[in-house]
Design a protein around this motif. Sequence first.
Motif, PDB file in Angstrom:
ATOM      1  N   PHE A 242       0.743  -1.267  -0.157  1.00 29.00           N
ATOM      2  CA  PHE A 242      -0.170  -0.097  -0.126  1.00 29.00           C
ATOM      3  C   PHE A 242       0.882   1.270   0.177  1.00 29.00           C
ATOM      4  N   ASN A 244       2.281   4.854   0.532  1.00 29.21           N
ATOM      5  CA  ASN A 244       1.895   5.905   1.458  1.00 29.21           C
ATOM      6  C   ASN A 244       3.037   6.763   1.735  1.00 29.21           C
ATOM      7  N   HIS A 245       2.631   7.918   2.362  1.00 30.84           N
ATOM      8  CA  HIS A 245       3.525   9.048   2.739  1.00 30.84           C
ATOM      9  C   HIS A 245       4.564   8.248   3.435  1.00 30.84           C
ATOM     10  N   ALA A 246       5.880   8.435   3.106  1.00 30.92           N
ATOM     11  CA  ALA A 246       7.149   8.106   3.981  1.00 30.92           C
ATOM     12  C   ALA A 246       7.438   8.713   5.078  1.00 30.92           C
ATOM     13  N   LYS A 253       2.940   0.578  11.080  1.00 31.42           N
ATOM     14  CA  LYS A 253       1.659   0.793   9.991  1.00 31.42           C
ATOM     15  C   LYS A 253       1.877   0.989   8.497  1.00 31.42           C
ATOM     16  N   ARG A 254       3.038   0.132   8.038  1.00 30.91           N
ATOM     17  CA  ARG A 254       3.208   0.131   6.779  1.00 30.91           C
ATOM     18  C   ARG A 254       2.992  -1.442   6.036  1.00 30.91           C
ATOM     19  N   ASP A 256       4.601  -2.453   3.188  1.00 29.31           N
ATOM     20  CA  ASP A 256       5.890  -1.769   2.393  1.00 29.31           C
ATOM     21  C   ASP A 256       6.063  -3.011   1.269  1.00 29.31           C
ATOM     22  N   MET A 258       8.375  -3.097  -0.871  1.00 26.67           N
ATOM     23  CA  MET A 258       9.657  -3.241  -1.216  1.00 26.67           C
ATOM     24  C   MET A 258      10.423  -4.124  -0.047  1.00 26.67           C
ATOM     25  N   VAL A 295       7.937   8.033  -1.070  1.00 25.29           N
ATOM     26  CA  VAL A 295       6.993   7.265  -0.934  1.00 25.29           C
ATOM     27  C   VAL A 295       7.172   5.752  -0.525  1.00 25.29           C
ATOM     28  N   ILE A 296       6.356   5.280   0.228  1.00 29.01           N
ATOM     29  CA  ILE A 296       6.342   3.740   0.622  1.00 29.01           C
ATOM     30  C   ILE A 296       5.957   3.186  -0.688  1.00 29.01           C
ATOM     31  N   PRO A 297       6.662   2.152  -1.164  1.00 28.30           N
ATOM     32  CA  PRO A 297       6.258   1.414  -2.418  1.00 28.30           C
ATOM     33  C   PRO A 297       5.115   0.502  -2.157  1.00 28.30           C
ATOM     34  N   ARG A 332       3.356 -10.507   6.026  1.00 30.21           N
ATOM     35  CA  ARG A 332       3.414  -8.917   5.724  1.00 30.21           C
ATOM     36  C   ARG A 332       2.290  -8.335   5.171  1.00 30.21           C
TER      37      ARG A 332
END
Lengths: 433, 433
Positions: A242, A244-246, A253-254, A256, A258, A295-297, A332
């Motif tokens: 998802f 999201n703002h890094a 809460k990520r 991620d 990547m 940005v979180i991939p 994850r």
Amino acid sequence: MLRRTIFLIAMLVWPVMATAQTNEISADPDRMEQRIKALSAYGADASGATSRVAFSEADLAGRKYIMGLMREAGLNVRVDTAGNIIGRREGSDESLSPIMFGSHIDSVPGGGNYDGDVGVIGAIEVAQLLHERGIDTRHPLEIVSFTDEEGGLTGSRAMIGKLTDSALEVMTHSGLTVREGIFAVGGDPNRLELAVRKPGSIAAFVELHIEQGGILDEENINIGIVEGIVGIRWWDVTIDGFANHAGTTPMNKRWDAMVTAAELTLAINRIATELPGRQVATVGKIRALPGAPNVIPGEVVLSLEVRDLDAQKMQQVFELIKAEADRIGDARFTPIRFAEIDVASPPAPTDLQMRRIISTAADDLGLSSRLMPSGAGHDAQDMTHIAPTGMIFVPSVKGISHSPKEFTTALDMANGASVLLKTVLAIDGGALE
Amino acid sequence: MLRRTIFLIAMLVWPVMATAQTNEISADPDRMEQRIKALSAYGADASGATSRVAFSEADLAGRKYIMGLMREAGLNVRVDTAGNIIGRREGSDESLSPIMFGSHIDSVPGGGNYDGDVGVIGAIEVAQLLHERGIDTRHPLEIVSFTDEEGGLTGSRAMIGKLTDSALEVMTHSGLTVREGIFAVGGDPNRLELAVRKPGSIAAFVELHIEQGGILDEENINIGIVEGIVGIRWWDVTIDGFANHAGTTPMNKRWDAMVTAAELTLAINRIATELPGRQVATVGKIRALPGAPNVIPGEVVLSLEVRDLDAQKMQQVFELIKAEADRIGDARFTPIRFAEIDVASPPAPTDLQMRRIISTAADDLGLSSRLMPSGAGHDAQDMTHIAPTGMIFVPSVKGISHSPKEFTTALDMANGASVLLKTVLAIDGGALE
């Protein structure tokens, strides 16, 4: 009159004599190296690399040089409708089908001077030695330089009747399509059926080639006896996270994609490394989306390639990776999907008798040898479909290939050609029968 | 006459009365939501997203709408030379410097309707309430809508005298450079010095904004009291491996830069997660070279971003990552290099007294609140350099931002505006003195 009588007697006991004679015949390292150097001029660039991509001006000039060498070796040269150069030498028994051997002289862009070239120069060396010594064979011999090997085994694929219409339309590095390129080198892509050889119509096929791994070099072994060309399977692997703002999204809460891709990449490497065997698995390409540092991939797409000589082993490796991917994806909360790409080539094992013949040839010449798979693709893999096929590897220093740094010593090249000569004569002498 | 006398008395005891009165004054959720919706029409696209990128036609139309609202709230509207819209309301004491509050109305491409907008509509709501109730303040008030926040805090950067010549030449999503854009919105990039406010010339700055993380929403808290805008540091990280044939190179003979990058990515995530605190570290971008499925990556370049409110903590995170990278690089014979990119912004803590004033305002209104950092950048971070600065966050559902899905309820917007009003009046009443 006496000499003529001796000659006639000699002809009658020919097979035995030929075998005896070849104990004294070996390839000429200096001549081979000089020819490799001469060939390297076609496509040499300022950086020291050779870019003799198929159908380029350099390829046309290189082909002309090779056809000259073939004629010098007493061969009748023709270009088949697929653009393959074939130098033929007739045999004494018209009922026998030809023994074919050779490789290719086209290179990758920015390549070197040994991949393919050693096999063609080595095959011509064999023809030239037979020519110089006046040695005849029962079988016709056909020395081949295949069209556009690096672009996808074009020439050998045509020879086994599997060059598709869509492959003809592929754009090559030369700026020509394969179709246009085949025209340019004197073939006729509209009559490819004339280039097709039926199963059983070739007595045997042998390819001499540099080993593109570093095993022979590292183990200091003269000759590799190829067990087969490994199969290849490719997947596009997609990880859904998802985006999201890094800056504002706390670490816990990520989702991620990547980080999941990283864990998967390590798992792929671990599975391929720890499983007994010689399978390989590679992540060569990766993309994170949207692909900004802040940005979180939300999505990562990566490539997975698996190779092995055994199709079942390839499937086993994939299933182990898939199971681990499911576990990682669940843990994850970032699902992992696999989509297989339709470029799979099945493993192509070489002929068991051919391996034995090559092994004996090396032993007789006092050369060390070992069995090994070929991790790279070769025209020989196509030829396994229509003829008993063998492959002879010679060392490439540090295993470097597709690079200006690839290098094989003159002695190693000559050893390979000498083994090729003995192999061809053994087949001609009936070793496969 | 009696009424006039009462009015004069009222004026004399004004500060006490104002405090008393505002207990009954609160922002109007319906009006705010209606205005957010009206503003959203400027830049709305068919997909439901809002693309009101700075200097675009949509931005120009949105600015016109905002200036209309400001006039309706009794403000004198002007555009400074940086293109910032400033609606001013005079105070009763000419010796006092203005209290400034506001945010921005430009969006990212494909953005939503709350990021920035809530702060501008909320600031106008405060001005309108004061206007409607006939409440005067000692300080002048300046309601601001900053130019091109999403493009790099252009307006606030100009206001603190730090908008560089090179920043003016940057091409924006509108198709205009920042310089051209400032002209287009009525500014004058050749006279930016006129937009500069000196340190001490503004009594206080307050920005109301949606929280771009999901903390307030998840914890069901009304108001976030921002401790500061986190600092940002970026690195390009390069892993040197050795590119080689993915078919011929055994697993144990690889220097695979991608496998090292994977181990490093997991280490970065682990370090940032396990260290106590609220630091974040992200790998948002990655490239493997040469980037073919059948070639072992010889080089991987990835981005590393670290954010925290404490510069020393950021350095600590980097040093832990660097030490782990050295260990991983050594173990895998694939060196890892870090090159810091010159985009670092230092942490910008808010004013301690401002935090207390906002906290009291929330308490008095019966709203729950908590201290929190801002992980995203805001114009407020520039303003910390010239004025006591505070920031008020309201919940954004699921913490979504820079997306058409971002959403803040009308009640949360009104709560934020009510806290802003109380904060402004408390400052005006001398709470900072």
